[in-house]
Design an enzyme around this catalytic site. Structure first.
Site, PDB file in Angstrom:
ATOM      1  N   HIS A 141      -7.748  74.715  16.237  1.00 21.87           N
ATOM      2  CA  HIS A 141      -8.867  74.925  17.154  1.00 21.87           C
ATOM      3  C   HIS A 141     -10.200  74.758  16.474  1.00 21.87           C
ATOM      4  O   HIS A 141     -11.151  74.253  17.058  1.00 21.87           O
ATOM      5  CB  HIS A 141      -8.744  76.287  17.811  1.00 21.87           C
ATOM      6  CG  HIS A 141      -7.834  76.203  18.971  1.00 21.87           C
ATOM      7  ND1 HIS A 141      -7.891  77.018  20.034  1.00 21.87           N
ATOM      8  CD2 HIS A 141      -6.842  75.322  19.224  1.00 21.87           C
ATOM      9  CE1 HIS A 141      -6.967  76.656  20.902  1.00 21.87           C
ATOM     10  NE2 HIS A 141      -6.309  75.636  20.417  1.00 21.87           N
ATOM     11  N   GLU A 153       3.698  71.490  27.503  1.00 26.81           N
ATOM     12  CA  GLU A 153       3.482  71.447  26.052  1.00 26.81           C
ATOM     13  C   GLU A 153       4.699  71.923  25.267  1.00 26.81           C
ATOM     14  O   GLU A 153       4.646  72.059  24.048  1.00 26.81           O
ATOM     15  CB  GLU A 153       2.221  72.219  25.656  1.00 26.81           C
ATOM     16  CG  GLU A 153       2.165  73.644  26.144  1.00 26.81           C
ATOM     17  CD  GLU A 153       0.845  74.335  25.820  1.00 26.81           C
ATOM     18  OE1 GLU A 153       0.091  73.851  24.964  1.00 26.81           O
ATOM     19  OE2 GLU A 153       0.569  75.392  26.421  1.00 26.81           O
ATOM     20  N   ASP A 169       0.654  70.751  21.084  1.00 21.45           N
ATOM     21  CA  ASP A 169       1.850  71.575  20.913  1.00 21.45           C
ATOM     22  C   ASP A 169       3.111  70.769  21.169  1.00 21.45           C
ATOM     23  O   ASP A 169       4.113  70.951  20.479  1.00 21.45           O
ATOM     24  CB  ASP A 169       1.790  72.787  21.849  1.00 21.45           C
ATOM     25  CG  ASP A 169       0.955  73.904  21.251  1.00 21.45           C
ATOM     26  OD1 ASP A 169       1.012  74.089  20.025  1.00 21.45           O
ATOM     27  OD2 ASP A 169       0.229  74.571  22.001  1.00 21.45           O
ATOM     28  N   CYS A 212      -4.360  66.684  28.150  1.00 20.38           N
ATOM     29  CA  CYS A 212      -5.505  67.392  27.566  1.00 20.38           C
ATOM     30  C   CYS A 212      -5.315  67.667  26.078  1.00 20.38           C
ATOM     31  O   CYS A 212      -6.128  68.356  25.477  1.00 20.38           O
ATOM     32  CB  CYS A 212      -5.800  68.681  28.324  1.00 20.38           C
ATOM     33  SG  CYS A 212      -4.488  69.895  28.198  1.00 20.38           S
TER      34      CYS A 212
HETATM   35  C1  PEP Z   1      -2.149  71.329  23.408  1.00 17.49           C
HETATM   36  O1  PEP Z   1      -1.266  72.043  22.953  1.00 17.49           O
HETATM   37  O2  PEP Z   1      -2.104  70.084  23.406  1.00 17.49           O
HETATM   38  C2  PEP Z   1      -3.362  71.915  23.996  1.00 17.49           C
HETATM   39  C3  PEP Z   1      -4.245  71.176  24.613  1.00 17.49           C
HETATM   40  O3  PEP Z   1      -3.533  73.246  23.828  1.00 17.49           O
HETATM   41  P1  PEP Z   1      -4.019  73.931  22.470  1.00 17.49           P
HETATM   42  O4  PEP Z   1      -4.537  72.871  21.552  1.00 17.49           O
HETATM   43  O5  PEP Z   1      -5.049  74.894  22.908  1.00 17.49           O
HETATM   44  O6  PEP Z   1      -2.786  74.584  21.972  1.00 17.49           O
HETATM   45 MG    MG Z   2      -1.243  74.169  23.385  1.00 17.14          MG
END
Ligand code: PEP
Ligand code: MG
Length: 544
Positions: free
Chosen positions: A188, A422, A446, A493
């Site tokens: 993140h 995911e 993920d 996403c």
């Molecule tokens: C993902 O897992 O691709 C996602 C968009 O969620 P995060 O990166 O917050 O785990």
């Molecule tokens: Mg995720």
């Protein structure tokens, strides 16, 4: 160390930065004690007390989340924070030894730890871990008192690792570039660095040993080098490169507002991924049409907490920043790497108690969040959507939907609710989920780590976590097919969408909505505009 030397790293947020190094050693705070003017003692004691209050508040919330699973440890930590002898020890160091709050905390805890170290008693050894944890929590709080924080204006911060909150805090202080020994591209903190436009390298082993405070350095997050003590020739070469990079960035921003479509006119929706309020202006600036993923875990990192008021304020701000486009709010996805610095330890956090699992075990959190979302949705009809994270069983979606139905009935507002795809389980059974979801959004960050069984944040495994492995593309394909058959929308996403080549494959596979760190939007738009849909479809099919 006056010679130029270069340390390789993995680019996690593009660009270049030129500045003085600021070495940050979070867990090794044993620097020389900082003294204060005696007149500042009351203010320092105030900082210490408010750090204790914040830490206790934070621990209270974690205890609530952890339930019976980790409550004992947390109770112990709260008792340490309340200990009158320990608190008096810190305050007397501030008042009589004229130490700054953080130095006084360090010194007091060190006194206890030294006694325990010397005792050889194994029970004490366990207690030491608790003491160290509480000490670091306090130091973290004291250091993030914004009025006292180190100014990072124009500096390059070199650290072992960092949390998203730290990064946002440093960005507010004017940080120019970041070099981490650990970290990963899809952590993140990396995603936020891209959003805030801070050049960042991860997996730069030995970066801490390779530099000292104040030395000049260059972060080259385009080709992956941390150049310490650059020679005059290197500086000149980089100045030219940076000018070229900036010109390119300005050119892209100038075309950011153009519509997203293929060369043959097929419209593609491109939205932004956002986690902190500081990032919101980036959505419009980079030409994103609203937010396709509003991460909400940051509520667990701030002293205001995850109560309804803070949430409503944030969701309102997001809706205003995106007007007239929609905002997709992801329900709390705490766990994994999401709240780095205050989790109850788990052996496998990414496979552990996270996302929807927590929401169903703590229904009051889920209800509060659903209420907050519906409150904002009532003021802005049609602008919000809800997304459930980390689904691996259709029963989880049904259980969340029951709560959602109750809130919708109570407020008279109906906000579409979809799922993040995911986990491989969700992709494989996408047809099943399509019956109980208003839309899908593929979380490829993920999905990739679970499909390949590669921890996305482990720098040692960076080369084993490729951008678009065939196995993941097959799961994407299956999900798109199931969504199309059921007539529901499917977006992507994960950060895969932010890579122009991969975005093109995704469109070729049938995806018509992409959501990414806003800074990546212009390059993806530009790439898609160069190709016809037929080209993209052929390229995608060639992948299998
Ligand atoms: C993902 O897992 O691709 C996602 C968009 O969620 P995060 O990166 O917050 O785990
Ligand atoms: Mg995720």
């Amino acid at each position: 160390m006056s010679e130029e030397h270069r340390i390789p790293g993995t680019p996690a947020s593009g660009g270049h930065a030129f500045g003085a190094v600021h070495v940050y050693r979070r867990m090794r705070f044993n620097q020389a004690p900082v003294t204060i003017d005696p007149a500042e003692a009351d203010a320092e004691i105030g900082r210490f007390r408010s750090a204790c209050t914040d830490a206790m508040h934070e621990l209270g919330r974690i205890a609530e989340l952890a339930g019976s699973g980790g409550g004992d440890i947390i109770t112990t930590h709260i008792e340490i924070l309340r200990d009158p002898e320990l608190r008096a020890g810190v305050e007397s160091r501030i008042r009589s030894q004229h130490l700054a709050a953080d130095s006084a905390v360090w010194g007091t805890f060190e006194q206890y730890l030294a006694l325990m170290r010397g005792s050889g008693n194994p029970v004490f050894r366990e207690r030491m871990v608790d003491l160290e944890d509480v000490r670091d929590r306090l130091l973290f709080r004291i250091r993030y008192d914004a009025s006292q924080a180190v100014r990072l204006e124009g500096q390059i911060l070199v650290a072992d690792d960092c949390t998203p909150t730290e990064l946002v805090e440093w960005a507010r202080q004017g940080l120019k570039g970041l070099v981490l020994q650990g970290g990963g591209r899809t952590s993140h903190a990396s995603i936020i660095a891209r959003s805030l436009g801070i050049p960042k390298l991860v997996a730069a082993s030995n970066a801490l040993a390779g530099c000292t405070d104040g030395v000049p350095a260059i972060v080259d997050a385009e080709t992956g080098w941390f150049v310490v003590n650059p020679s005059e020739a290197t500086r000149t070469a980089y100045r030219e490169r940076m000018a070229g990079y900036e010109a390119e960035r300005a050119r892209r921003l100038a075309i950011a507002g153009e519509p997203a479509r293929t060369a043959c006119g097929e419209p593609i929706v491109i939205r932004g991924n956002i986690e902190f309020e500081d990032e919101l202006p980036a959505v419009r600036l980079h030409g994103a049409e609203g937010i396709g993923l509003l991460r909400t875990e940051s509520f667990f990192l701030t002293p205001e907490g995850e109560g309804p008021d803070a949430q409503i304020r944030f969701y309102e701000a997001a809706v205003h920043a995106c007007d007239p486009h929609p905002v997709t709010i992801r329900l709390f996805d705490v766990g994994g790497d999401k709240v780095l610095d205050n989790r109850v330890p788990e052996a496998n956090p990414f496979l552990g108690w996270r996302g929807v699992r927590i929401l169903l075990d703590r229904p009051e959190l889920l209800r509060t969040q659903l209420h907050a979302i519906h409150t904002v949705a009532a003021r802005h009809p049609g602008r919000l959507r809800i997304m459930i994270p980390m689904v691996a069983d259709p029963g989880e979606v049904e259980a969340v939907r029951r709560e959602w139905e109750a809130v919708a009935a109570g407020t008279g507002v109906r906000v579409p609710i979809g799922i993040m795809v995911e986990t491989p389980a969700a992709a494989i059974e996408a047809a099943e989920y399509a019956r109980i979801s208003d839309f899908f959004s593929l979380g490829t960050n993920d999905l990739t780590q679970y499909t390949l069984a590669v921890d996305r944040g482990n720098p040692r495994l960076a080369s084993r976590y490729p951008l678009a492995p065939t196995a993941v593309m097959r799961l994407v394909d299956m999900t798109v097919e199931a969504a199309t058959a059921a007539g529901i929308e499917v977006a992507v996403c994960g950060e895969l969408a932010a890579d122009p080549e991969s975005a093109a494959w995704l469109v070729g596979l049938g995806v018509r909505e992409l959501s990414m760190a806003p800074a990546s939007v212009p390059a993806v738009k530009e790439h898609l505009r160069r190709h016809t849909l037929a080209d993209l479809q052929a390229a995608a099919r060639n992948r299998f």
